[in-house]
Design an enzyme around this catalytic site. Structure first.
Site, PDB file in Angstrom:
ATOM      1  N   ARG A  54       9.133  14.425  -6.684  1.00  0.00           N
ATOM      2  CA  ARG A  54       9.037  13.308  -5.729  1.00  0.00           C
ATOM      3  C   ARG A  54       7.978  13.568  -4.664  1.00  0.00           C
ATOM      4  O   ARG A  54       7.388  12.644  -4.111  1.00  0.00           O
ATOM      5  CB  ARG A  54      10.412  13.004  -5.097  1.00  0.00           C
ATOM      6  CG  ARG A  54      10.357  11.863  -4.114  1.00  0.00           C
ATOM      7  CD  ARG A  54      11.670  11.114  -3.833  1.00  0.00           C
ATOM      8  NE  ARG A  54      12.884  11.867  -4.019  1.00  0.00           N
ATOM      9  CZ  ARG A  54      13.341  12.801  -3.182  1.00  0.00           C
ATOM     10  NH1 ARG A  54      12.672  13.102  -2.088  1.00  0.00           N
ATOM     11  NH2 ARG A  54      14.471  13.431  -3.428  1.00  0.00           N
ATOM     12  N   TYR A 106      -3.082 -10.712  -0.828  1.00  0.00           N
ATOM     13  CA  TYR A 106      -2.349 -10.720  -2.099  1.00  0.00           C
ATOM     14  C   TYR A 106      -0.892 -11.142  -1.865  1.00  0.00           C
ATOM     15  O   TYR A 106      -0.249 -10.680  -0.915  1.00  0.00           O
ATOM     16  CB  TYR A 106      -2.409  -9.298  -2.685  1.00  0.00           C
ATOM     17  CG  TYR A 106      -1.930  -9.213  -4.092  1.00  0.00           C
ATOM     18  CD1 TYR A 106      -2.702  -9.717  -5.131  1.00  0.00           C
ATOM     19  CD2 TYR A 106      -0.698  -8.658  -4.396  1.00  0.00           C
ATOM     20  CE1 TYR A 106      -2.265  -9.654  -6.438  1.00  0.00           C
ATOM     21  CE2 TYR A 106      -0.257  -8.584  -5.702  1.00  0.00           C
ATOM     22  CZ  TYR A 106      -1.037  -9.081  -6.714  1.00  0.00           C
ATOM     23  OH  TYR A 106      -0.589  -9.012  -8.007  1.00  0.00           O
ATOM     24  N   ASP A 178      -7.585  -3.505   1.253  1.00  0.00           N
ATOM     25  CA  ASP A 178      -7.112  -3.546  -0.129  1.00  0.00           C
ATOM     26  C   ASP A 178      -8.349  -3.774  -0.993  1.00  0.00           C
ATOM     27  O   ASP A 178      -8.938  -4.850  -0.994  1.00  0.00           O
ATOM     28  CB  ASP A 178      -6.087  -4.675  -0.298  1.00  0.00           C
ATOM     29  CG  ASP A 178      -5.453  -4.674  -1.684  1.00  0.00           C
ATOM     30  OD1 ASP A 178      -6.118  -4.236  -2.643  1.00  0.00           O
ATOM     31  OD2 ASP A 178      -4.302  -5.141  -1.813  1.00  0.00           O
ATOM     32  N   LYS A 203      -4.677  -2.147 -12.000  1.00  0.00           N
ATOM     33  CA  LYS A 203      -5.708  -3.107 -12.399  1.00  0.00           C
ATOM     34  C   LYS A 203      -6.919  -2.393 -13.009  1.00  0.00           C
ATOM     35  O   LYS A 203      -6.794  -1.802 -14.047  1.00  0.00           O
ATOM     36  CB  LYS A 203      -6.082  -3.969 -11.187  1.00  0.00           C
ATOM     37  CG  LYS A 203      -4.865  -4.482 -10.388  1.00  0.00           C
ATOM     38  CD  LYS A 203      -4.033  -5.493 -11.138  1.00  0.00           C
ATOM     39  CE  LYS A 203      -2.678  -5.781 -10.490  1.00  0.00           C
ATOM     40  NZ  LYS A 203      -2.695  -6.188  -9.098  1.00  0.00           N
TER      41      LYS A 203
HETATM   42  C1  LIG Z   1      -1.842  -6.135  -8.071  1.00  0.00           C
HETATM   43  C2  LIG Z   1      -2.253  -6.043  -6.677  1.00  0.00           C
HETATM   44  C3  LIG Z   1      -1.435  -5.407  -5.721  1.00  0.00           C
HETATM   45  C4  LIG Z   1      -0.087  -4.843  -6.066  1.00  0.00           C
HETATM   46  O1  LIG Z   1      -0.179  -3.812  -6.996  1.00  0.00           O
HETATM   47  P1  LIG Z   1       0.990  -3.466  -8.054  1.00  0.00           P
HETATM   48  O2  LIG Z   1       0.410  -2.302  -8.773  1.00  0.00           O
HETATM   49  O3  LIG Z   1       1.184  -4.674  -8.911  1.00  0.00           O
HETATM   50  O4  LIG Z   1       2.206  -3.139  -7.261  1.00  0.00           O
HETATM   51  C5  LIG Z   1      -1.891  -5.349  -4.411  1.00  0.00           C
HETATM   52  N1  LIG Z   1      -3.079  -5.894  -4.057  1.00  0.00           N
HETATM   53  C6  LIG Z   1      -3.877  -6.513  -4.934  1.00  0.00           C
HETATM   54  C7  LIG Z   1      -5.170  -7.107  -4.473  1.00  0.00           C
HETATM   55  C8  LIG Z   1      -3.493  -6.608  -6.271  1.00  0.00           C
HETATM   56  O5  LIG Z   1      -4.309  -7.247  -7.147  1.00  0.00           O
END
Ligand SMILES: *Cc1c(COP(=O)(O)O)cnc(C)c1O
Length: 389
Positions: A54, A106, A178, A203
């Site tokens: 963890r 997001y 982000d 992603k």
């Molecule tokens: C997908 C995404 C998230 C969240 O990520 P997860 O891996 O799905 O928890 C946050 N910010 C952006 C811009 C995203 O595309």
């Protein structure tokens, strides 16, 4: 693609660094690929300093070193998802603190702030950071943190990261970017002055739609400590196997992205020339409202294209359904092309007025362009658009 950029600390090119990692824990076996460490615990006092998964695992450490290398910064921390990474950052704040947010964040970030953290006393203020009065808002409200995203989802609005960071630095307000849509290959928020660069590795970084993960990169050792504390205290850790998959995925990030961007810019032009399309958003097209800023801030325009169709909501929905190679699905950044109808999918739970205020209409669609042959993607779009009339 900005990929041969070098600086003092990072002498080799990025294509080399994503393949040859500083650490791989292969030890005496000579394994080319790192092993997977599916262990919950470690013998006390080991050389690697591991104690319990963890709070750390060799597979986390390998991925953290690749990601900080990509970002050209000192520290990376990995989490079980992008949302877990967001949770880690926000958990360092306290009741009464205000986060000044870009109004186009997001969806899951918005939900987390508004439906979870606000019950613990955290406050949020939403503004459009492309408007010029952000300095005034920052000075008046003195937020504990600024949270931006660029390009935004799904409208691909470009936010001036350097401008905001320059101003907030004077007031010592940490800025979180982000960076999921751009990836550190196209945009390096820390170099533009941000405190934390956050990525959903689910992603583009992983790129194969087969694992979830999140990461935060920083040059601040104090923040690295806070992030690692959150990982173990809140149980936000990823699994060793997912880290291994993402470590494998990132090796082809420059290759994949190159092709995806080439495809995306062609798709953007094709859509712009189609009579069924009202407008197209793509950061490097000259008709994008922040095109100049995008070209200054990003190495290339990315692989997401957003378009407004001259059609009703049911027609727009069936257009998405009629596509063959663009599968209708949430998420983005994988090698396969996807199409999303934000009004009924990612933003379905957002109130109608808010949707319209931020520009998410019933006829808006978002494409995550993949690695397929451009001729096939192009033909697919033509056949589906042809069905509208
Ligand atoms: C997908 C995404 C998230 C969240 O990520 P997860 O891996 O799905 O928890 C946050 N910010 C952006 C811009 C995203 O595309």
């Amino acid at each position: 693609m900005g990929s041969v950029k070098r600086d003092e600390e990072f002498r080799t090119g990025i294509n080399t660094r994503v393949i040859h990692h500083k650490e791989n824990f292969s030890g005496e076996t000579g394994a080319i690929m790192p092993p997977i460490f599916p262990t919950s615990t470690f013998v006390h006092g080991n050389e690697g300093g591991f104690d319990y998964t963890r709070s750390g695992n060799p597979n986390f450490r390998i991925l953290e070193s690749v990601l900080s290398d990509l970002e050209e910064c000192q520290f990376g921390s990995v989490f079980g998802s992008g949302v877990a990474a967001i949770t880690a950052i926000v958990s360092s704040l306290k009741a009464g603190d205000l986060i000044l947010c870009e109004e186009n964040l997001y969806g899951c970030t918005v939900r987390l702030f508004e439906q979870v953290f606000n019950r613990f006393g955290l406050k949020t203020l939403w503004i459009d950071f492309t408007k010029s009065n952000f300095q005034e808002v920052i000075s008046n409200h003195k937020p504990a943190m600024i949270w931006i995203e660029s390009p935004t989802n799904p409208l691909l609005k470009i936010i001036d990261i350097e401008g905001i960071c320059h101003f907030s630095k004077k007031m010592q307000i940490p800025v979180v970017v982000d960076n999921t849509f751009a990836t550190p290959l196209l945009q390096k928020p820390l170099k533009l002055g941000a405190t934390l660069s956050l990525t959903s590795t689910t992603k583009y970084i992983n790129g194969h739609s087969d694992a979830l993960g999140g990461a935060v990169c920083t040059d601040s050792s104090a923040w690295k400590e806070k992030l690692d504390f959150a990982q173990k205290a809140l149980g936000l850790n990823p699994s060793p196997f997912d880290c291994w998959l993402i470590t494998r995925g990132v090796k082809t990030l420059p290759l994949r992205l190159e092709r995806q961007i080439n495809n995306a810019s062609k798709i953007a032009d094709q859509l712009a020339n189609n009579q069924a399309i009202k407008s197209v958003r793509y950061p490097f097209r000259s008709d994008h409202p922040q095109c100049k800023l995008a070209q200054r801030q990003m190495a290339r325009g990315g692989a997401i294209v957003t378009a407004t169709v001259k059609a009703t909501q049911p027609q727009t929905y069936s257009l998405c359904k009629n596509l063959h190679y663009f599968k209708m699905a949430e998420s983005l950044g994988g090698i396969e092309s996807l199409v999303c109808h934000p009004a009924t999918m990612t933003h379905a739970s957002v109130p109608k007025e808010t949707k319209l205020k931020i520009g998410i209409t019933d006829s808006l669609i978002r494409f995550s362009v993949g690695c397929e042959d451009i001729e096939d993607l192009s033909a697919d779009l033509n056949q589906a658009l042809g069905k509208i009339y």
